[in-house]
Motif scaffolding. Structure first.
Motif, short mmCIF file in Angstrom:
data_model
loop_
_atom_site.label_atom_id
_atom_site.label_comp_id
_atom_site.label_asym_id
_atom_site.label_seq_id
_atom_site.Cartn_x
_atom_site.Cartn_y
_atom_site.Cartn_z
N GLU A 1 0.84 -1.19 0.00
CA GLU A 1 0.00 0.00 0.00
C GLU A 1 0.88 1.25 0.00
OE1 GLU A 1 -3.09 2.61 2.74
OE2 GLU A 1 -2.77 0.49 3.25
N THR A 2 0.57 2.17 -0.88
CA THR A 2 1.26 3.46 -0.88
C THR A 2 0.55 4.37 0.13
OG1 THR A 2 -0.14 4.22 -2.71
CG2 THR A 2 2.02 3.29 -3.28
N LYS A 3 1.25 4.75 1.18
CA LYS A 3 0.67 5.58 2.23
C LYS A 3 0.95 7.07 1.95
CE LYS A 3 -0.70 4.09 5.74
NZ LYS A 3 -1.99 3.57 6.26
N HIS A 4 -0.08 7.88 2.08
CA HIS A 4 0.04 9.34 1.96
C HIS A 4 0.76 9.77 0.68
CE1 HIS A 4 -1.32 9.18 6.08
NE2 HIS A 4 -0.21 8.59 6.47
N PRO A 5 0.35 9.27 -0.48
CA PRO A 5 1.10 9.57 -1.70
C PRO A 5 1.14 11.05 -2.07
CG PRO A 5 -0.95 8.42 -2.21
CD PRO A 5 -0.76 8.33 -0.73
N THR A 6 0.03 11.78 -1.87
CA THR A 6 0.05 13.22 -2.19
C THR A 6 1.04 13.96 -1.31
OG1 THR A 6 -2.21 13.25 -3.04
CG2 THR A 6 -1.35 15.32 -2.19
N TYR A 7 1.06 13.63 -0.01
CA TYR A 7 1.99 14.27 0.91
C TYR A 7 3.43 13.99 0.51
CZ TYR A 7 4.91 14.84 5.03
OH TYR A 7 5.94 15.19 5.88
N PHE A 8 3.75 12.74 0.23
CA PHE A 8 5.14 12.41 -0.11
C PHE A 8 5.54 13.03 -1.45
CE2 PHE A 8 4.83 8.82 3.01
CZ PHE A 8 5.89 9.24 3.80
N GLN A 9 4.62 13.12 -2.38
CA GLN A 9 4.93 13.79 -3.64
C GLN A 9 5.23 15.27 -3.39
OE1 GLN A 9 1.74 13.99 -6.54
NE2 GLN A 9 3.20 13.87 -8.22
N PHE A 10 4.47 15.90 -2.50
CA PHE A 10 4.64 17.32 -2.20
C PHE A 10 6.01 17.62 -1.61
CE2 PHE A 10 4.21 20.89 0.83
CZ PHE A 10 3.85 21.90 -0.06
N ILE A 11 6.55 16.69 -0.81
CA ILE A 11 7.86 16.94 -0.19
C ILE A 11 9.01 16.37 -1.02
CG2 ILE A 11 6.89 17.07 2.13
CD1 ILE A 11 8.05 14.26 2.66
N GLY A 12 8.70 15.94 -2.24
CA GLY A 12 9.75 15.48 -3.15
C GLY A 12 10.24 14.07 -2.92
N LEU A 13 9.41 13.24 -2.28
CA LEU A 13 9.78 11.84 -2.03
C LEU A 13 8.68 10.91 -2.54
CD1 LEU A 13 11.29 12.11 1.58
CD2 LEU A 13 12.54 11.47 -0.49
N SER A 14 8.35 11.04 -3.81
CA SER A 14 7.27 10.25 -4.39
C SER A 14 7.54 8.75 -4.23
CB SER A 14 7.12 10.58 -5.88
OG SER A 14 6.73 11.92 -6.04
N LEU A 15 6.47 8.02 -3.94
CA LEU A 15 6.57 6.58 -3.70
C LEU A 15 6.50 5.76 -4.98
CD1 LEU A 15 3.98 6.37 -0.77
CD2 LEU A 15 6.45 6.71 -0.56
N GLU A 16 5.75 6.23 -5.96
CA GLU A 16 5.29 5.38 -7.06
C GLU A 16 6.43 4.84 -7.93
OE1 GLU A 16 2.14 7.55 -5.31
OE2 GLU A 16 3.91 8.39 -6.29
N ASN A 17 7.27 5.73 -8.43
CA ASN A 17 8.34 5.26 -9.33
C ASN A 17 9.31 4.34 -8.61
OD1 ASN A 17 7.23 6.63 -11.48
ND2 ASN A 17 8.57 8.41 -11.28
N THR A 18 9.62 4.68 -7.36
CA THR A 18 10.52 3.84 -6.57
C THR A 18 9.92 2.46 -6.36
OG1 THR A 18 11.41 5.79 -5.45
CG2 THR A 18 11.82 3.67 -4.41
N LEU A 19 8.62 2.42 -6.11
CA LEU A 19 7.94 1.14 -5.92
C LEU A 19 8.01 0.29 -7.19
CD1 LEU A 19 6.11 -0.90 -4.53
CD2 LEU A 19 4.16 0.60 -5.02
N ILE A 20 7.67 0.89 -8.32
CA ILE A 20 7.69 0.15 -9.59
C ILE A 20 9.10 -0.34 -9.90
CG2 ILE A 20 7.35 0.34 -12.08
CD1 ILE A 20 4.79 0.22 -10.45
N GLU A 21 10.08 0.53 -9.72
CA GLU A 21 11.47 0.15 -10.01
C GLU A 21 11.93 -0.99 -9.12
OE1 GLU A 21 13.50 3.83 -9.46
OE2 GLU A 21 12.60 4.76 -11.26
N THR A 22 11.54 -0.95 -7.85
CA THR A 22 11.95 -2.00 -6.91
C THR A 22 11.31 -3.34 -7.29
OG1 THR A 22 12.14 -0.37 -5.13
CG2 THR A 22 12.02 -2.68 -4.48
N LEU A 23 10.03 -3.32 -7.62
CA LEU A 23 9.34 -4.55 -8.01
C LEU A 23 9.93 -5.12 -9.30
CD1 LEU A 23 5.66 -3.49 -7.24
CD2 LEU A 23 6.97 -5.23 -6.02
N GLN A 24 10.15 -4.25 -10.30
CA GLN A 24 10.68 -4.73 -11.58
C GLN A 24 12.10 -5.27 -11.43
OE1 GLN A 24 10.09 -1.27 -14.08
NE2 GLN A 24 8.07 -1.97 -14.75
N ALA A 25 12.91 -4.59 -10.62
CA ALA A 25 14.29 -5.04 -10.40
C ALA A 25 14.32 -6.39 -9.69
CB ALA A 25 15.06 -4.01 -9.60
#
Length: 326
Positions: free
Chosen positions: A146-170
């Protein structure tokens, strides 16, 4: 013939071990869970870790660590003021010095014996556990982050989404048939993810409130609005499943007794959406009056309605009932 529902170990076997620890995930796998579920937040140096919230005083020993006393601060997370210690203010190296503790010791005092013994795991460590256990056992153990607080983390420059996808694909996960579900209570980040990956996505729907990104955008729709047929059709354009508060499936009256089931399961299925219900727990304070002392009966009722999966703190209980449904 409908497939048997999947059993999603909610934060691991969190009824038996402090949540979001390798011990909780490992026990869930040993019990036979199909998926293990990490809530994901992020560190200052951009590493995804498993915690229920980015404020970590309830689930770690950070508050009694003198070297981190100065990190206590006030932040506004999704519109709510919180005082405490936040993962985005710590590097992974610092997070690894902390130890987990039971989040609800008043309900699960047996878990407090593990306080101070268990590290906070990274997503990669959880994936590595699932991969290792999948080699040892059949079938493959899935990951349900689960991505927690995605809007908040995007606002502070620590977006979850791309890191999550990259980690899963790797880690070798690929395509729509991968043993992965990605979930969120927000909508826009799932819509973004749907353009970046074929991994199955899950729109989480609560009994009250609204997605935080709706608040930011001035969208007046609530979670209850999103269970309407026309909204489920919109969800199906970017997600493959809905993760539903179980009271949206079978409401309760003012005495906490169950009412008649809604049409939500058939409505979701009519829009080609799987339906996963949350959260099932054994303690009486979480059970409806109809099933006090009988969590097995609650599972049986929901399984017989035709749901496709359950989030459970006690995966062994869920599995014991699931194995006996026809």
């Amino acid at each position: 013939m409908q497939k048997k529902p999947i059993i999603i170990a909610h934060r691991g076997a969190s009824g038996y071990r402090p949540e979001h620890t390798i011990a909780a995930y490992e026990l869930a796998i040993e019990m036979g869970a199909d998926f293990i579920e990490p809530d994901l937040v992020i560190t200052k140096d951009g590493i995804l870790i498993a915690r229920h919230e980015n404020e970590i005083s309830e689930t770690t020993d950070v508050a009694v660590r003198p070297e981190f006393l100065h990190r206590k601060t006030l932040k506004v997370i999704d519109g709510e003021a919180k005082i405490g210690w936040f993962t985005e203010d710590f590097t992974l190296t610092e997070i690894k010095t902390l130890r987990a503790k039971e989040r609800i010791p008043q309900l699960r005092p047996q878990n407090t014996k593990f306080n101070g013994l268990l590290e906070i795991p990274t997503l990669q460590e959880i994936i590595d556990l699932a991969k290792r256990k999948s080699i040892e056992t059949e079938p493959i153990i899935g990951i349900y982050p689960e991505t927690k607080h995605p809007t908040y983390f995007q606002f502070i420059g620590l977006s979850l989404e791309n890191t999550l996808i990259e980690t899963l694909q790797a880690s070798g996960y690929k395509g729509k048939n991968a043993p992965v579900f990605i979930q969120s209570f927000e909508v826009s980040n799932l819509q973004y993810l749907s353009t970046k990956t074929d991994f199955p996505l899950v729109q989480l729907l609560n009994i009250s409130g609204k997605p935080y990104d709706f608040i930011v955008k001035g969208d007046m729709r609530t979670y209850v609005d999103l269970v309407k047929t026309e909204e489920l059709k919109k969800i199906s354009s970017y997600a493959q499943a809905v993760g539903i508060h179980k009271n949206l499936l079978i409401p309760r009256d003012n005495n906490d007794k169950l009412l008649s089931p809604t049409s939500l399961i058939s409505d979701a299925h009519a829009n080609n959406l799987l339906i996963h219900a949350w959260t099932f727990r054994n303690e009486n304070c979480f059970l409806p009056q109809d099933f006090q002392g009988n969590p097995q009966g609650e599972y049986e009722l929901f399984f017989n309605l035709g749901i496709d999966g359950v989030f459970s703190d006690y995966p062994d209980t869920a599995i014991s009932v699931c194995c006996n449904i026809k």
